[in-house]
Design an enzyme around this catalytic site. Structure first.
Site, PDB file in Angstrom:
ATOM      1  N   THR A  78     -25.820  13.407  23.369  1.00 55.21           N
ATOM      2  CA  THR A  78     -26.840  13.554  22.774  1.00 55.21           C
ATOM      3  C   THR A  78     -27.744  15.035  22.766  1.00 55.21           C
ATOM      4  O   THR A  78     -28.973  15.163  22.817  1.00 55.21           O
ATOM      5  CB  THR A  78     -28.079  12.461  23.426  1.00 55.21           C
ATOM      6  N   HIS A  88     -38.428  11.866  14.661  1.00 50.81           N
ATOM      7  CA  HIS A  88     -37.566  12.948  15.693  1.00 50.81           C
ATOM      8  C   HIS A  88     -36.477  12.258  15.941  1.00 50.81           C
ATOM      9  O   HIS A  88     -36.331  10.998  16.335  1.00 50.81           O
ATOM     10  CB  HIS A  88     -38.618  13.085  17.019  1.00 50.81           C
ATOM     11  N   LYS A 130     -33.402   2.159  14.736  1.00 53.26           N
ATOM     12  CA  LYS A 130     -34.052   1.057  15.365  1.00 53.26           C
ATOM     13  C   LYS A 130     -35.832   1.261  15.355  1.00 53.26           C
ATOM     14  O   LYS A 130     -36.585   0.417  15.215  1.00 53.26           O
ATOM     15  CB  LYS A 130     -33.912   1.027  16.951  1.00 53.26           C
ATOM     16  N   GLU A 184     -38.904  23.573  24.555  1.00 49.57           N
ATOM     17  CA  GLU A 184     -38.935  23.133  25.842  1.00 49.57           C
ATOM     18  C   GLU A 184     -37.650  23.729  26.683  1.00 49.57           C
ATOM     19  O   GLU A 184     -37.398  23.417  27.731  1.00 49.57           O
ATOM     20  CB  GLU A 184     -38.595  21.765  25.979  1.00 49.57           C
ATOM     21  N   CYS A 198     -39.991  17.374  23.172  1.00 48.77           N
ATOM     22  CA  CYS A 198     -39.634  17.704  21.828  1.00 48.77           C
ATOM     23  C   CYS A 198     -40.791  17.789  20.994  1.00 48.77           C
ATOM     24  O   CYS A 198     -40.870  17.963  19.717  1.00 48.77           O
ATOM     25  CB  CYS A 198     -38.655  16.520  21.321  1.00 48.77           C
ATOM     26  N   SER A 244     -36.784   6.008  28.214  1.00 47.90           N
ATOM     27  CA  SER A 244     -37.089   7.189  27.363  1.00 47.90           C
ATOM     28  C   SER A 244     -36.893   6.415  26.110  1.00 47.90           C
ATOM     29  O   SER A 244     -37.804   6.478  25.018  1.00 47.90           O
ATOM     30  CB  SER A 244     -36.023   8.548  27.291  1.00 47.90           C
ATOM     31  N   SER A 254     -41.011  13.548  25.050  1.00 48.41           N
ATOM     32  CA  SER A 254     -41.210  12.725  26.437  1.00 48.41           C
ATOM     33  C   SER A 254     -42.243  13.428  27.469  1.00 48.41           C
ATOM     34  O   SER A 254     -42.582  14.543  27.396  1.00 48.41           O
ATOM     35  CB  SER A 254     -39.619  12.904  27.208  1.00 48.41           C
ATOM     36  N   ASN A 266     -29.509  16.385  18.747  1.00 44.60           N
ATOM     37  CA  ASN A 266     -30.737  16.452  19.184  1.00 44.60           C
ATOM     38  C   ASN A 266     -31.010  18.091  19.249  1.00 44.60           C
ATOM     39  O   ASN A 266     -30.458  18.622  19.799  1.00 44.60           O
ATOM     40  CB  ASN A 266     -31.140  15.624  20.560  1.00 44.60           C
TER      41      ASN A 266
HETATM   42  N1  ACO Z   1     -18.549   0.898  19.780  1.00 47.47           N
HETATM   43  C1  ACO Z   1     -19.818   0.882  18.976  1.00 47.47           C
HETATM   44  N2  ACO Z   1     -21.175   0.778  19.763  1.00 47.47           N
HETATM   45  C2  ACO Z   1     -20.870   1.215  21.119  1.00 47.47           C
HETATM   46  C3  ACO Z   1     -19.612   1.101  21.889  1.00 47.47           C
HETATM   47  C4  ACO Z   1     -18.388   1.050  21.191  1.00 47.47           C
HETATM   48  N3  ACO Z   1     -17.255   1.340  21.631  1.00 47.47           N
HETATM   49  N4  ACO Z   1     -19.785   1.414  23.165  1.00 47.47           N
HETATM   50  C5  ACO Z   1     -21.297   1.390  23.198  1.00 47.47           C
HETATM   51  N5  ACO Z   1     -21.891   1.074  22.022  1.00 47.47           N
HETATM   52  C6  ACO Z   1     -23.355   1.218  21.627  1.00 47.47           C
HETATM   53  C7  ACO Z   1     -24.239   0.252  22.685  1.00 47.47           C
HETATM   54  O1  ACO Z   1     -24.079  -1.138  22.386  1.00 47.47           O
HETATM   55  C8  ACO Z   1     -25.489   1.044  22.534  1.00 47.47           C
HETATM   56  O2  ACO Z   1     -26.003   0.551  21.418  1.00 47.47           O
HETATM   57  P1  ACO Z   1     -27.484  -0.247  21.094  1.00 47.47           P
HETATM   58  O3  ACO Z   1     -28.393   0.455  22.018  1.00 47.47           O
HETATM   59  O4  ACO Z   1     -27.612  -0.558  19.812  1.00 47.47           O
HETATM   60  O5  ACO Z   1     -27.082  -1.627  22.134  1.00 47.47           O
HETATM   61  C9  ACO Z   1     -25.130   2.388  22.342  1.00 47.47           C
HETATM   62  O6  ACO Z   1     -23.805   2.542  21.671  1.00 47.47           O
HETATM   63  C10 ACO Z   1     -25.294   3.286  23.373  1.00 47.47           C
HETATM   64  O7  ACO Z   1     -24.668   2.737  24.405  1.00 47.47           O
HETATM   65  P2  ACO Z   1     -25.114   2.698  25.912  1.00 47.47           P
HETATM   66  O8  ACO Z   1     -24.540   1.883  26.936  1.00 47.47           O
HETATM   67  O9  ACO Z   1     -26.675   1.870  25.541  1.00 47.47           O
HETATM   68  O10 ACO Z   1     -25.388   4.123  26.284  1.00 47.47           O
HETATM   69  P3  ACO Z   1     -25.678   4.803  27.669  1.00 47.47           P
HETATM   70  O11 ACO Z   1     -26.858   4.036  28.435  1.00 47.47           O
HETATM   71  O12 ACO Z   1     -24.477   5.202  28.262  1.00 47.47           O
HETATM   72  O13 ACO Z   1     -26.670   6.372  26.959  1.00 47.47           O
HETATM   73  C11 ACO Z   1     -28.398   7.052  26.350  1.00 47.47           C
HETATM   74  C12 ACO Z   1     -27.177   6.282  25.983  1.00 47.47           C
HETATM   75  C13 ACO Z   1     -29.351   6.346  27.125  1.00 47.47           C
HETATM   76  C14 ACO Z   1     -29.158   7.219  25.045  1.00 47.47           C
HETATM   77  C15 ACO Z   1     -28.216   8.378  26.752  1.00 47.47           C
HETATM   78  O14 ACO Z   1     -27.298   9.097  25.947  1.00 47.47           O
HETATM   79  C16 ACO Z   1     -29.267   9.216  27.245  1.00 47.47           C
HETATM   80  O15 ACO Z   1     -29.823   9.267  28.255  1.00 47.47           O
HETATM   81  N6  ACO Z   1     -29.526  10.262  26.361  1.00 47.47           N
HETATM   82  C17 ACO Z   1     -30.570  11.116  26.566  1.00 47.47           C
HETATM   83  C18 ACO Z   1     -32.181  10.539  26.269  1.00 47.47           C
HETATM   84  C19 ACO Z   1     -32.589  10.400  24.957  1.00 47.47           C
HETATM   85  O16 ACO Z   1     -31.992  10.939  24.193  1.00 47.47           O
HETATM   86  N7  ACO Z   1     -33.569   9.598  24.686  1.00 47.47           N
HETATM   87  C20 ACO Z   1     -34.312   9.410  23.675  1.00 47.47           C
HETATM   88  C21 ACO Z   1     -35.656   9.566  23.506  1.00 47.47           C
HETATM   89  S1  ACO Z   1     -36.372  10.948  24.354  1.00 47.47           S
HETATM   90  C22 ACO Z   1     -35.563  12.298  23.815  1.00 47.47           C
HETATM   91  O17 ACO Z   1     -35.589  12.760  22.562  1.00 47.47           O
HETATM   92  C23 ACO Z   1     -34.836  13.354  24.683  1.00 47.47           C
END
Ligand code: ACO
Length: 463
Positions: A162, A250, A259, A86, A120, A212, A362, A329
């Site tokens: 990521t 993936h 999860k 991609e 992906c 996502s 996605s 990733n």
């Molecule tokens: N210690 C331990 N855990 C922590 C801490 C800390 N200090 N701070 C946060 N966390 C945990 C959160 O509780 C959360 O865990 P949970 O989901 O079990 O609650 C995790 O860390 C991530 O924290 P968030 O606040 O949810 O993170 P944020 O929203 O800032 O970003 C995200 C995470 C959305 C995955 C971002 O990195 C992203 O957009 N990535 C790209 C998209 C992606 O990969 N999507 C997946 C499917 S699509 C694909 O493959 C591209």
């Protein structure tokens, strides 16, 4: 005339990821994220990235040439070459065509296949195409070759940790140590704006992170349900996680894999499957009346199902998490890097086992499919695949960048993306012998690559 092929699947694999990486703990501190967010929260250890001398083309050239060399496959024996990616470097010219010089040199231009793209998922589409070709009446008796190659980079912000980068090459043919159970396959395809790349001037996606995550889990549920139905129709008995020895997901980041597996256990619970014992039933009972929308939002369900899943996770999923946690990733390559980790960790005990893979891209496209493993015959056997991939050594010999140098590299790459008329640093000091690297993009956007001399002193050959 070729004979009717049996046990079609993956004969050989090679994995390549850049030797340049950043520790997640270091990036976390640099980004001002709370301690543990990237390492425990996302579950990631380290992230690989390309510097100015590497890209998806150089990585795939390296993976393909290394696979052919290490397994002693003559390039003339390849009849189909499919690339999943991609990472768009050209809107028309396929990455596959950049790989053709390896084959042209040997007089082989009779090779079907081009690139497949959907986030992906493209690598899985490429893999299905090759497997289907070998199983079809148009198969000419030669091998298929699949390449998954991506550089996953995000703009500064919560998605940046990521990222990752890698290329994986897989040789496809009959009598494979990793053979497809073709009837055990289910897909879920839908329209969603969870992650997409509409801005063609930028390598970065537009991403709705939360959406996502939900789309990924919804696709997983749907694939699993269809697969269970198909199995039950075919075999006349219920299907559950017990029927699978290992699951490979993936992996955008490890927490989502944890999860996802827990979600399969919740599905088993809702279907009253035998994988769910009495104490697990009690723990999940409070969630039995949630609507599916509510179930994606319930933190309590997430916690309870992860608790129920933990012993199964350690046995059935954890062995496939090494490379995704260490490299990040890798988009299309991510699921196959997870699969490579399983072979690396368990190759001596995998014969006879069933592995279920879940591929998600996605936008969205997803499939769940099953493979059966057997020891195979040299050079196409599991222990040789493990030693060719040499994952421990590749991980160990990486160079960790400090965050300032990582950010600077990202800026250079941002600036260079879509650009022309430049030469790269040509600094290949960190690259292993035999690695391809980008030297120049000329005024007509034509890209030029060289190969770092092999250990035996073979001269570099650019094209
Ligand atoms: N210690 C331990 N855990 C922590 C801490 C800390 N200090 N701070 C946060 N966390 C945990 C959160 O509780 C959360 O865990 P949970 O989901 O079990 O609650 C995790 O860390 C991530 O924290 P968030 O606040 O949810 O993170 P944020 O929203 O800032 O970003 C995200 C995470 C959305 C995955 C971002 O990195 C992203 O957009 N990535 C790209 C998209 C992606 O990969 N999507 C997946 C499917 S699509 C694909 O493959 C591209």
């Amino acid at each position: 005339m070729a004979l009717q092929p049996k046990n079609v699947g993956i004969l050989a694999m090679e994995v390549y990821f850049p030797p340049t990486c950043i520790q997640q703990e270091v990036l976390e501190a640099h980004d001002g994220a709370s301690k543990g967010k990237y390492t425990i929260g996302l579950g990631q250890d380290c992230m690989a990235f390309c510097t100015d001398v590497e890209d998806v083309i150089s990585m795939s050239l390296t993976a393909v040439s290394s696979l052919l060399e290490k397994y002693g496959v003559d390039p003339k024996q390849i009849g189909r070459l499919e690339v999943g990616s991609e990472t768009v470097l050209d809107k028309s010219k396929s990455i596959k065509t950049f790989l053709m010089p390896i084959f042209e040199k040997c007089g082989n231009t009779d090779i079907e296949g081009v690139d497949s793209t959907n986030a992906c998922y493209g690598g899985t589409a490429a893999l299905f195409n090759c497997v289907n070709w070998v199983e079809s009446s148009s198969w000419d008796g030669r091998y298929g070759l699949v390449v998954c190659t991506d550089s996953a980079v995000y703009a500064e912000g919560p998605a940046r940790p990521t990222g990752g980068a890698a290329a994986i090459a897989m040789l496809i043919g009959p009598n494979a140590p990793i053979s497809f159970e073709s009837k055990l396959r289910a897909s879920h395809m839908a329209h969603a704006y969870d992650f997409y790349k509409p801005d063609l001037a930028s390598e970065y996606p537009v991403v709705d992170g939360k959406l996502s995550q939900t789309c990924y889990l919804m696709a997983l549920d749907s694939c699993y349900k269809s697969l269970c139905d198909k199995y039950e129709k075919l075999q006349g008995k219920q299907f559950s996680v017990i029927d699978v020895d290992y699951f490979v997901f993936h992996s955008p980041y490890n927490k989502l894999v944890q999860k996802s597996f827990a979600r399969l256990l919740f599905n088993d619970f809702l279907r009253s499957a035998s994988s769910i014992g009495e104490s697990a039933k009690e723990k999940l009972a409070p969630f039995s009346s949630l609507t599916s929308d509510e179930s994606y939002q319930s933190r309590d369900l997430e916690k309870a199902s992860q608790q129920v899943a933990k012993p199964f996770y350690d046995a059935k999923v954890q062995p496939s998490t090494l490379v995704p946690k260490q490299v990040g990733n890798m988009y299309t390559a991510s699921i196959y890097a997870a699969f490579a980790s399983l072979i690396h960790n368990k190759h001596s005990t995998l014969a006879g086992q069933r592995v279920m893979l879940f591929s998600y891209g996605s936008g969205l496209s997803s499939s769940m499919f099953s493979v059966r493993l057997n020891e195979g015959q040299h050079p196409f056997n599991l222990s040789n695949i493990s030693s060719v991939m040499n994952i421990t050594e590749k991980l160990k010999s990486r160079q960790e960048f400090p965050p300032e140098k990582f950010v600077e590299t990202m800026k250079v790459m941002e600036h260079r993306y879509g650009g022309k008329d430049f030469v790269t640093s040509k600094d290949c000091s960190l690259l292993a012998p035999g690695t391809y690297y980008l030297t120049e993009v000329d005024s007509k956007y034509r890209r030029f690559y060289s190969k770092k001399a092999n250990e035996n002193g073979t001269l570099a050959n650019g094209h």
